[in-house]
Design an enzyme around this catalytic site. Structure first.
Site, PDB file in Angstrom:
ATOM      1  N   ASP A 163     -74.580  26.037  43.359  1.00 14.69           N
ATOM      2  CA  ASP A 163     -73.221  25.609  43.052  1.00 14.69           C
ATOM      3  C   ASP A 163     -72.595  26.521  41.991  1.00 14.69           C
ATOM      4  O   ASP A 163     -73.246  26.880  41.014  1.00 14.69           O
ATOM      5  CB  ASP A 163     -73.314  24.171  42.504  1.00 14.69           C
ATOM      6  CG  ASP A 163     -71.982  23.483  42.401  1.00 14.69           C
ATOM      7  OD1 ASP A 163     -71.341  23.271  43.449  1.00 14.69           O
ATOM      8  OD2 ASP A 163     -71.578  23.128  41.278  1.00 14.69           O
ATOM      9  N   ASP A 198     -78.987  21.825  47.553  1.00 16.59           N
ATOM     10  CA  ASP A 198     -77.927  22.253  46.656  1.00 16.59           C
ATOM     11  C   ASP A 198     -78.510  22.271  45.250  1.00 16.59           C
ATOM     12  O   ASP A 198     -79.064  21.269  44.789  1.00 16.59           O
ATOM     13  CB  ASP A 198     -76.783  21.218  46.729  1.00 16.59           C
ATOM     14  CG  ASP A 198     -75.415  21.848  46.631  1.00 16.59           C
ATOM     15  OD1 ASP A 198     -75.218  22.633  45.681  1.00 16.59           O
ATOM     16  OD2 ASP A 198     -74.556  21.552  47.474  1.00 16.59           O
ATOM     17  N   GLU A 249     -72.566  30.042  45.784  1.00 16.43           N
ATOM     18  CA  GLU A 249     -71.164  29.652  45.989  1.00 16.43           C
ATOM     19  C   GLU A 249     -70.298  30.487  45.053  1.00 16.43           C
ATOM     20  O   GLU A 249     -70.426  30.387  43.826  1.00 16.43           O
ATOM     21  CB  GLU A 249     -70.959  28.164  45.669  1.00 16.43           C
ATOM     22  CG  GLU A 249     -69.529  27.731  46.008  1.00 16.43           C
ATOM     23  CD  GLU A 249     -69.010  26.535  45.218  1.00 16.43           C
ATOM     24  OE1 GLU A 249     -68.035  25.919  45.659  1.00 16.43           O
ATOM     25  OE2 GLU A 249     -69.570  26.229  44.144  1.00 16.43           O
ATOM     26  N   HIS A 269     -67.097  21.194  52.147  1.00 14.39           N
ATOM     27  CA  HIS A 269     -66.681  19.882  51.633  1.00 14.39           C
ATOM     28  C   HIS A 269     -65.599  19.969  50.562  1.00 14.39           C
ATOM     29  O   HIS A 269     -65.233  18.955  49.989  1.00 14.39           O
ATOM     30  CB  HIS A 269     -67.917  19.166  51.079  1.00 14.39           C
ATOM     31  CG  HIS A 269     -68.482  19.884  49.879  1.00 14.39           C
ATOM     32  ND1 HIS A 269     -69.062  21.133  49.968  1.00 14.39           N
ATOM     33  CD2 HIS A 269     -68.512  19.557  48.560  1.00 14.39           C
ATOM     34  CE1 HIS A 269     -69.438  21.529  48.773  1.00 14.39           C
ATOM     35  NE2 HIS A 269     -69.113  20.593  47.898  1.00 14.39           N
ATOM     36  N   ASP A 270     -65.137  21.178  50.276  1.00  8.26           N
ATOM     37  CA  ASP A 270     -64.096  21.344  49.250  1.00  8.26           C
ATOM     38  C   ASP A 270     -62.759  21.786  49.832  1.00  8.26           C
ATOM     39  O   ASP A 270     -61.770  21.832  49.113  1.00  8.26           O
ATOM     40  CB  ASP A 270     -64.538  22.405  48.227  1.00  8.26           C
ATOM     41  CG  ASP A 270     -65.731  21.953  47.405  1.00  8.26           C
ATOM     42  OD1 ASP A 270     -65.819  20.758  47.085  1.00  8.26           O
ATOM     43  OD2 ASP A 270     -66.582  22.807  47.083  1.00  8.26           O
TER      44      ASP A 270
END
Ligand code: GLC
Length: 537
Positions: A203, A101, A266, A327-328
């Site tokens: 990200d 990430d 993302e 994970h969000d």
């Protein structure tokens, strides 16, 4: 020497690990790198091709690692650089790629760059972040809002200016208009690429550049009470600025300095904006994450439209991708229900384009209820009670029926789901018809059948609860028929050329069944049919 397969990321299946919750090896209740190494055989047995790790770098953990204080280190909570080197070597030995990430939009407020930047207005790093004078009334420079609640501007009394933070105040945004910042992040990328990482998931890549004139964002006329407060304004000036594509193209050039690496972005944007992130002449992200299924209404027409619109919007030569969980966002098993989760899996693994799985979805993990006293997510803490909390999708992986589910030897950092005694890897592996074995079988089919891996997507029907499409290679075709409802239904050959044989049902009990003119589907069932005499479409 064998050349690396440049396009492995088109053919592979990605798997996201949230390191805090995958496997703890040292008994502190938090997952770590040694834990991931221990579990590599499991990942290999799934048949996946690449793992993506959420951040593992030194961090005060205000946003659980998405607030980085050192881009080229490993947080002691997760292990050491030696552990990382061991992980990458072991992953590669097992035939798995490793994706990190990269969080270039913001750092931790404890990052040495920011500590310098806030020291004085004339510090050489001042312009590495986004500092502005107060407005005439002494308040924030404009109306920009933080995604995690409140103004996006934090006043710094020592120097009398505000700094911008799209997320927490502990996550100041870097100034991507400053070439030194870009260079510094490129060097971070090279550091990890030289170590052999196979690429990055970047990200909030669509946030990197903000309006040069700092104009207010317009109000959002569709804002509804009960939605997160930052949605009161439309992020027209804070995200998706045209100049962001130059910044991404530069990152891509860094990626291209190394053979066979991948750049994933993302991006939460409508399809027509999302696809611009492939970049001019496909010089942007290889895979701008396609999150359309995360918020899809679960009905055949809506899903077919999502697929159609996405396929139609893809630039020439761009490779598609699909995501069902991360994970969000709430877990898929809770969004669509435990029964439909199998159908959703078949959808994800039979669409055209690279699928990314989220750890635990393969064992049907659902949202875990988090009591108020157990909340860890800063988003939920800042904006409580409206359901934005992300802890429920980040709970520990359920490995076995032992104490703490085999995740740790002490109390995990987030509560375990209370069904782990049954719903765990050991049990589900032993159950020939479990969702875990469905995942394995579908991944196996996908990597063996060119129709699924690279075949074209041909819509067939979307009626009521039925979604039917074909995946077609030059010689063979598959029909995928998904029942998105809980009532039985049947499909006749008029709706789809069906003559052939069932390769797999989501219930894992119909393999080899011959199909002549009709196929009956049970409620919540999906099938893949290998059709005979298919004409190339
Ligand atoms: C991304 C991450 C999320 C994080 C945010 C701020 O959306 O996926 O977990 O909180 O960026 O870094």
């Amino acid at each position: 020497m064998k050349q690396p397969d440049e396009f492995w990321w088109r053919h592979g299946v990605f798997y996201q690990i949230y390191p805090r919750s995958f496997q703890d090896s040292n008994g502190d209740g938090v997952g770590d790198l040694r834990g991931i190494i221990e579990r590599l055989p499991y990942l290999v047995s799934l048949g996946i091709d690449a793992i993506w790790l959420s951040p593992i770098f030194p961090s005060p953990m205000a946003d659980f690692g998405y607030d980085i204080a050192d881009y080229t280190g490993i947080d002691p909570l997760f292990g050491t650089m030696a552990d990382f080197d061991a992980l990458i070597a072991a992953a590669h030995d097992g035939g798995l790629k490793l994706i990190l990430d990269l969080v270039p939009n913001h750092t931790s407020d404890q990052h040495p760059w920011f500590l310098e930047s806030r020291r004085s207005r004339d510090n050489p790093k001042r312009d590495w972040y986004i500092w502005r004078d107060p407005n005439a009334a002494g308040g924030p420079p404009n109306n920009w809002l933080s995604e995690f609640g409140g103004s996006a501007w934090q006043y710094d009394a020592a120097t009398g200016q505000y700094y911008y933070h799209a997320f927490l105040a502990q996550q100041p945004d870097l100034n991507w208009r400053n070439p030194e910042v870009r260079h510094a992040i490129h060097e971070v990328m090279r550091f990890w690429l030289r170590k052999g990482v196979d690429g990055f998931r970047v990200d909030v890549i669509w946030h990197l550049i903000k309006d040069a004139e700092f104009r207010d964002n317009p109000p959002n006329p569709s804002f509804r009470e009960g939605r997160p407060p930052h949605e009161q304004i439309l992020p027209l000036r804070t995200t998706d600025q045209v100049e962001v594509h130059d910044a991404i193209a530069e990152m891509r050039r860094v990626i291209d300095e190394f053979p066979a690496r991948v750049l994933i972005g993302e991006i939460y944007l409508p399809t027509e904006r999302l696809v611009t992130y492939y970049g001019r002449e496909l010089g942007g992200a290889h895979l701008p994450f396609n999150f359309a299924l995360l918020s899809a209404p679960w009905n055949a027409r809506a899903i077919e439209k999502i697929i159609h619109d996405y396929e139609a919007a893809l630039p020439q030569g761009a490779w598609p991708n699909w995501v069902l969980g991360n994970h969000d966002r709430p877990r898929v098993a809770s969004r669509v229900g435990q029964d439909q989760a199998r159908v959703a899996t078949m959808l994800l693994l039979t669409l055209r384009g690279t699928p990314t799985l989220y750890y635990g979805d393969e064992i049907g993990m659902h949202q875990v209820a988090i009591a108020p006293g157990q909340v860890r997510d800063p988003f939920e803490k800042n904006v409580p009670g409206i359901g934005v909390g992300r802890d429920g999708c980040r709970t520990p992986m359920q490995w076995d029926a032992g104490r703490f589910a085999g995740f740790s030897t002490s109390t995990p950092w987030l509560p375990l789901s209370d069904d782990f005694v049954h719903e765990n890897v050991v049990n589900l592996q032993a159950d020939a018809r479990s969702i875990l074995n469905l995942y394995k079988a579908l991944i196996g089919l996908r990597s063996n059948l060119p129709e699924l891996m690279i075949g074209s997507y041909v819509p067939v029907a979307a009626q009521g609860d039925l979604l039917i499409y074909r995946r077609q290679s030059e010689v063979d075709a598959l029909v995928i028929a998904l029942n998105l409802g809980d009532q039985p239904t049947s499909i006749s050959s008029e709706a789809a050329a069906l003559r052939g044989e069932i390769l797999i049902s989501t219930f894992l009990d119909r393999r080899g069944e011959k199909i002549k003119d009709t196929v009956d589907l049970r409620g919540n069932e999906g099938v893949i049919i290998g059709v005979l005499g298919a004409q190339p479409g």
